[in-house]
Design a protein around this motif. Sequence first.
Motif, PDB file in Angstrom:
ATOM      1  N   LEU A 101      57.988  -8.561  -6.869  1.00 32.26           N
ATOM      2  CA  LEU A 101      56.665  -8.043  -7.204  1.00 32.26           C
ATOM      3  C   LEU A 101      55.776  -9.166  -7.717  1.00 32.26           C
ATOM      4  N   LEU A 102      56.346 -10.043  -8.525  1.00 31.21           N
ATOM      5  CA  LEU A 102      55.578 -11.194  -9.013  1.00 31.21           C
ATOM      6  C   LEU A 102      55.178 -12.116  -7.862  1.00 31.21           C
ATOM      7  N   ALA A 103      56.057 -12.275  -6.876  1.00 33.58           N
ATOM      8  CA  ALA A 103      55.738 -13.130  -5.723  1.00 33.58           C
ATOM      9  C   ALA A 103      54.487 -12.620  -5.018  1.00 33.58           C
ATOM     10  N   GLY A 104      54.379 -11.311  -4.845  1.00 34.13           N
ATOM     11  CA  GLY A 104      53.186 -10.736  -4.221  1.00 34.13           C
ATOM     12  C   GLY A 104      51.935 -11.023  -5.030  1.00 34.13           C
ATOM     13  N   LEU A 105      52.044 -10.922  -6.347  1.00 29.09           N
ATOM     14  CA  LEU A 105      50.896 -11.209  -7.213  1.00 29.09           C
ATOM     15  C   LEU A 105      50.513 -12.692  -7.173  1.00 29.09           C
ATOM     16  N   ILE A 106      51.514 -13.561  -7.120  1.00 29.03           N
ATOM     17  CA  ILE A 106      51.237 -15.002  -7.043  1.00 29.03           C
ATOM     18  C   ILE A 106      50.535 -15.337  -5.734  1.00 29.03           C
ATOM     19  N   ILE A 107      50.997 -14.746  -4.625  1.00 30.14           N
ATOM     20  CA  ILE A 107      50.349 -14.967  -3.325  1.00 30.14           C
ATOM     21  C   ILE A 107      48.878 -14.587  -3.406  1.00 30.14           C
ATOM     22  N   GLU A 108      48.600 -13.449  -4.009  1.00 30.49           N
ATOM     23  CA  GLU A 108      47.209 -12.998  -4.127  1.00 30.49           C
ATOM     24  C   GLU A 108      46.390 -13.932  -5.002  1.00 30.49           C
ATOM     25  N   LYS A 109      46.969 -14.396  -6.102  1.00 33.64           N
ATOM     26  CA  LYS A 109      46.242 -15.288  -7.015  1.00 33.64           C
ATOM     27  C   LYS A 109      45.947 -16.637  -6.355  1.00 33.64           C
ATOM     28  N   THR A 155      45.991 -17.484  -2.978  1.00 34.52           N
ATOM     29  CA  THR A 155      45.240 -17.479  -1.714  1.00 34.52           C
ATOM     30  C   THR A 155      43.931 -16.710  -1.782  1.00 34.52           C
ATOM     31  N   GLY A 156      43.827 -15.787  -2.730  1.00 33.77           N
ATOM     32  CA  GLY A 156      42.656 -14.916  -2.772  1.00 33.77           C
ATOM     33  C   GLY A 156      42.755 -13.766  -1.780  1.00 33.77           C
ATOM     34  N   HIS A 157      43.904 -13.641  -1.121  1.00 31.39           N
ATOM     35  CA  HIS A 157      44.142 -12.563  -0.161  1.00 31.39           C
ATOM     36  C   HIS A 157      45.355 -11.754  -0.594  1.00 31.39           C
ATOM     37  N   THR A 158      45.456 -10.552  -0.081  1.00 28.23           N
ATOM     38  CA  THR A 158      46.607  -9.722  -0.413  1.00 28.23           C
ATOM     39  C   THR A 158      47.860 -10.265   0.273  1.00 28.23           C
ATOM     40  N   TYR A 159      48.984  -9.868  -0.254  1.00 24.61           N
ATOM     41  CA  TYR A 159      50.283 -10.179   0.349  1.00 24.61           C
ATOM     42  C   TYR A 159      50.270  -9.770   1.823  1.00 24.61           C
ATOM     43  N   ALA A 160      49.795  -8.572   2.118  1.00 20.77           N
ATOM     44  CA  ALA A 160      49.767  -8.056   3.494  1.00 20.77           C
ATOM     45  C   ALA A 160      48.908  -8.940   4.395  1.00 20.77           C
ATOM     46  N   GLN A 161      47.736  -9.352   3.928  1.00 23.78           N
ATOM     47  CA  GLN A 161      46.867 -10.207   4.741  1.00 23.78           C
ATOM     48  C   GLN A 161      47.539 -11.536   5.061  1.00 23.78           C
TER      49      GLN A 161
END
Length: 197
Positions: free
Chosen positions: A9-17, A19-25
Amino acid sequence: MTKRNTNYLLAGLIIEKVTGHTYAQEIRKRIIEPLHLRKTYVPRASAIPGPHPRGYAQPGEDAPLLDITEVDPSVGGAAGGMISSGTDLNRFLGALLRGDLLHPAELREMMRTRDTGNEDGRAYGLGLESRPLPGGGHYWGHAGDFLGFETMAGATVDGRRATVMVNLGPGGSDAQSDDIEAAVRTALSAGRLSARG
């Protein structure tokens, strides 16, 4: 929640922080689209698109099976928020090990393993496990489970790939997990024997 799931779950949040994009994007842009994965989704709804197996759970030893196919995998975030086919998983692992997705230094770091303490010779890297093959060598892969399903995918650096899925979890026995691993190992070993003649 387990430590492993918290990390995902933290990995998804880090990706968003970062890249500025969601994990899915980011998954779509960096993996699904470049590899032309036609049966891989980061779902926006709980329905699995297209024809698919049903997923079951067995909440107790003598309990009847429960159809839990419609559970929304996005609740798992980066730990389980994707749906894929065996063919697409094989394509992904092949591309990863060929170096199509990461720079060489990043792939080497991902494949730098630590002993897991298991007697079976497994070692864990960054999201990849190394497992021994009968007769020598090893394969890279990962097991995964989500409500209703359990999978294992593996590949060798010379291009052999195999994915196995069962549609029971939780409630499957330890033997079920062992059998999934044995099927992947056998498929990858058979490919090695065929290549040798």
